[in-house]
Motif scaffolding. Structure first.
Motif, PDB file in Angstrom:
ATOM      1  N   GLY A  76       1.145  40.603  71.858  1.00  0.00           N
ATOM      2  CA  GLY A  76       2.162  40.278  69.919  1.00  0.00           C
ATOM      3  C   GLY A  76       2.089  39.250  69.865  1.00  0.00           C
ATOM      4  N   GLN A  77       2.144  38.415  69.744  1.00  0.00           N
ATOM      5  CA  GLN A  77       2.436  37.309  69.596  1.00  0.00           C
ATOM      6  C   GLN A  77       0.873  36.939  69.182  1.00  0.00           C
ATOM      7  OE1 GLN A  77       4.844  34.816  68.422  1.00  0.00           O
ATOM      8  NE2 GLN A  77       6.618  36.815  69.586  1.00  0.00           N
ATOM      9  N   ARG A  78      -0.563  37.080  70.017  1.00  0.00           N
ATOM     10  CA  ARG A  78      -1.717  36.989  69.760  1.00  0.00           C
ATOM     11  C   ARG A  78      -1.872  37.427  68.057  1.00  0.00           C
ATOM     12  NH1 ARG A  78      -5.981  34.382  72.536  1.00  0.00           N
ATOM     13  NH2 ARG A  78      -6.942  34.862  71.421  1.00  0.00           N
ATOM     14  N   MET A  79      -1.696  39.084  68.070  1.00  0.00           N
ATOM     15  CA  MET A  79      -1.989  39.825  67.193  1.00  0.00           C
ATOM     16  C   MET A  79      -0.743  39.910  65.704  1.00  0.00           C
ATOM     17  SD  MET A  79      -2.004  44.053  68.917  1.00  0.00           S
ATOM     18  CE  MET A  79      -3.471  44.040  67.528  1.00  0.00           C
ATOM     19  N   LEU A  80       0.369  39.393  65.760  1.00  0.00           N
ATOM     20  CA  LEU A  80       1.140  38.878  64.951  1.00  0.00           C
ATOM     21  C   LEU A  80       0.154  37.866  64.313  1.00  0.00           C
ATOM     22  CD1 LEU A  80       4.804  38.331  65.953  1.00  0.00           C
ATOM     23  CD2 LEU A  80       3.715  40.274  64.892  1.00  0.00           C
ATOM     24  N   ASP A  81      -0.490  36.795  65.394  1.00  0.00           N
ATOM     25  CA  ASP A  81      -1.367  35.831  63.833  1.00  0.00           C
ATOM     26  C   ASP A  81      -2.771  36.994  63.490  1.00  0.00           C
ATOM     27  OD1 ASP A  81      -0.128  33.706  64.653  1.00  0.00           O
ATOM     28  OD2 ASP A  81      -0.778  33.710  66.344  1.00  0.00           O
ATOM     29  N   GLN A  82      -3.366  37.248  64.381  1.00  0.00           N
ATOM     30  CA  GLN A  82      -4.174  38.817  63.446  1.00  0.00           C
ATOM     31  C   GLN A  82      -4.082  39.433  62.780  1.00  0.00           C
ATOM     32  OE1 GLN A  82      -6.025  39.610  67.568  1.00  0.00           O
ATOM     33  NE2 GLN A  82      -6.245  38.049  68.739  1.00  0.00           N
ATOM     34  N   LEU A  83      -3.336  39.824  62.978  1.00  0.00           N
ATOM     35  CA  LEU A  83      -2.865  41.208  61.760  1.00  0.00           C
ATOM     36  C   LEU A  83      -1.801  40.061  60.676  1.00  0.00           C
ATOM     37  CD1 LEU A  83      -1.493  44.429  63.917  1.00  0.00           C
ATOM     38  CD2 LEU A  83      -3.909  43.875  62.815  1.00  0.00           C
ATOM     39  N   GLN A  84      -1.531  39.074  60.463  1.00  0.00           N
ATOM     40  CA  GLN A  84      -0.949  38.200  59.301  1.00  0.00           C
ATOM     41  C   GLN A  84      -0.320  39.148  59.449  1.00  0.00           C
ATOM     42  OE1 GLN A  84      -3.841  38.066  56.399  1.00  0.00           O
ATOM     43  NE2 GLN A  84      -5.010  36.323  57.472  1.00  0.00           N
ATOM     44  N   LEU A  85       0.759  39.274  60.132  1.00  0.00           N
ATOM     45  CA  LEU A  85       2.349  40.148  60.259  1.00  0.00           C
ATOM     46  C   LEU A  85       3.522  38.936  60.109  1.00  0.00           C
ATOM     47  CD1 LEU A  85       1.362  43.231  61.992  1.00  0.00           C
ATOM     48  CD2 LEU A  85       1.661  43.324  58.536  1.00  0.00           C
ATOM     49  N   ARG A  86       3.101  37.624  60.869  1.00  0.00           N
ATOM     50  CA  ARG A  86       4.335  36.824  61.173  1.00  0.00           C
ATOM     51  C   ARG A  86       6.000  37.309  59.973  1.00  0.00           C
ATOM     52  NH1 ARG A  86       4.776  34.675  65.442  1.00  0.00           N
ATOM     53  NH2 ARG A  86       2.510  34.010  66.907  1.00  0.00           N
ATOM     54  N   VAL A 137       6.846  48.594  71.565  1.00  0.00           N
ATOM     55  CA  VAL A 137       6.823  47.590  73.153  1.00  0.00           C
ATOM     56  C   VAL A 137       5.452  47.041  73.137  1.00  0.00           C
ATOM     57  CG1 VAL A 137       6.666  49.779  74.250  1.00  0.00           C
ATOM     58  CG2 VAL A 137       7.416  47.781  75.241  1.00  0.00           C
ATOM     59  N   THR A 138       4.548  45.600  73.712  1.00  0.00           N
ATOM     60  CA  THR A 138       3.942  44.870  74.452  1.00  0.00           C
ATOM     61  C   THR A 138       3.848  44.407  75.033  1.00  0.00           C
ATOM     62  OG1 THR A 138       1.406  44.962  73.480  1.00  0.00           O
ATOM     63  CG2 THR A 138       3.151  44.228  72.159  1.00  0.00           C
ATOM     64  N   ASP A 139       2.944  43.087  75.150  1.00  0.00           N
ATOM     65  CA  ASP A 139       3.162  42.026  75.994  1.00  0.00           C
ATOM     66  C   ASP A 139       3.252  41.205  75.376  1.00  0.00           C
ATOM     67  OD1 ASP A 139       3.074  40.418  78.405  1.00  0.00           O
ATOM     68  OD2 ASP A 139       0.855  39.969  77.382  1.00  0.00           O
ATOM     69  N   ARG A 140       4.023  40.549  75.299  1.00  0.00           N
ATOM     70  CA  ARG A 140       4.452  39.056  75.322  1.00  0.00           C
ATOM     71  C   ARG A 140       3.155  38.380  74.026  1.00  0.00           C
ATOM     72  NH1 ARG A 140       4.969  33.353  76.372  1.00  0.00           N
ATOM     73  NH2 ARG A 140       4.532  33.998  77.662  1.00  0.00           N
ATOM     74  N   VAL A 141       2.505  37.966  74.943  1.00  0.00           N
ATOM     75  CA  VAL A 141       1.835  36.986  75.070  1.00  0.00           C
ATOM     76  C   VAL A 141       0.124  38.194  73.998  1.00  0.00           C
ATOM     77  CG1 VAL A 141      -0.354  36.328  75.178  1.00  0.00           C
ATOM     78  CG2 VAL A 141       1.763  36.186  76.560  1.00  0.00           C
TER      79      VAL A 141
END
Length: 274
Positions: A180-190, A174-178
């Motif tokens: 989490g979405q930023r981290m998907l890009d930063q960590l290249q996990l999309r 669980v984390t904040d929506r914004v």
């Protein structure tokens, strides 16, 4: 002395206790992009910049420390910090902290899943028996925080939680929506991780100060100035820069030509699960 004069004098004393005496207001927070971004080169972020702008207008210098959230809370309790950035307002903290009337940002707590191990979620009961990654010291919602249906497993950072999710050490996180979405890009996990649509809770985030002499008036001044700033085009520009959301600025009020309102036009399509 009239009441107005006494209030102004008290507010002046609050300011004198910091900038005029060569001291700074000690604020602690945990980095979580895009609200607070701290790296080796610079510090930025939506809530960080708003707070700095408001305190600059009030003539207050700020000393920042960026620490894990649980350490931030400990410093507040021990009196080693004057305030904290991005904290939710809850009854159990009101004996320690003062909150302005105006929040900095609203966050949406959501769940993220590994695409290889999906877990449909529509209500709290759907989490029964699961292991959910959380951040130490965070408050999500009373129902989620106290539920015995599932296990809450803390991790030292948001990055660590995403790593545990990908490796299968937790079922969801669980984390904040914004955030989490930023981290998907930063960590290249999309291609490996996705957000579940239901919202656990929506919470307002505040700048809060420890209860101390003059702090109640400083909190009032901060809230009033923050509310004014959020009616300016500069606020809409910060929101667009850090979140990608567009704010529509209504026409100038005829009764107050110096004030421009800013209302969010971006609708959140997630529905509340709790």
């Amino acid at each position: 002395m009239p009441l107005t004069s006494r209030l102004l004098f008290a507010a002046l004393l609050a300011s004198l206790s910091f900038s005029a005496l060569g001291e700074r207001l000690r604020i602690v927070t945990e980095p979580w992009s895009p609200y607070v971004i701290a790296d080796d080169k610079q510090v930025s972020g939506l809530d960080y910049e708003m707070t700095n702008i408001v305190f600059k207008r009030l003539g207050i210098d700020v000393q920042w420390q960026f620490l894990p959230w649980k350490r931030c809370l400990m410093m507040l309790e021990q009196g080693d910090a004057d305030g904290v950035l991005d904290i939710v307002k809850v009854a159990e903290r009101e004996d320690l902290l003062l909150y302005p009337n105006e929040p900095l940002s609203d966050v949406n707590w959501v769940l993220f899943q590994a695409n290889a191990r999906p877990h449909p979620f529509n209500r709290l009961e759907d989490l029964q028996g699961l292991n959910i990654g959380v951040s130490p010291g965070y408050l999500y919602s009373p129902e989620f925080d106290s539920s015995a249906l599932f296990t809450r497993e803390p991790a030292p950072s948001h990055e660590a939680n995403f790593g545990k999710l990908v490796r299968g050490r937790i079922d969801l996180m669980v984390t904040d929506r914004v955030v989490g979405q930023r981290m998907l890009d930063q960590l290249q996990l999309r291609d490996q991780v996705s957000q579940l649509p239901e919202v656990i809770s929506r919470r307002a985030m505040y700048l809060a100060l420890r209860r101390n002499v003059g702090m109640d008036l400083l909190v009032q001044r901060f809230g009033a100035e923050l509310k004014r700033f959020k009616r300016e085009p500069a606020y809409a520009q910060l929101v667009a820069h850090y979140t990608g959301e567009t704010l529509q600025l209504p026409a100038t009020s005829s009764s107050d030509p110096t004030v421009i309102g800013a209302e969010k036009t971006v609708e959140q399509h997630e529905s509340s699960a709790l």
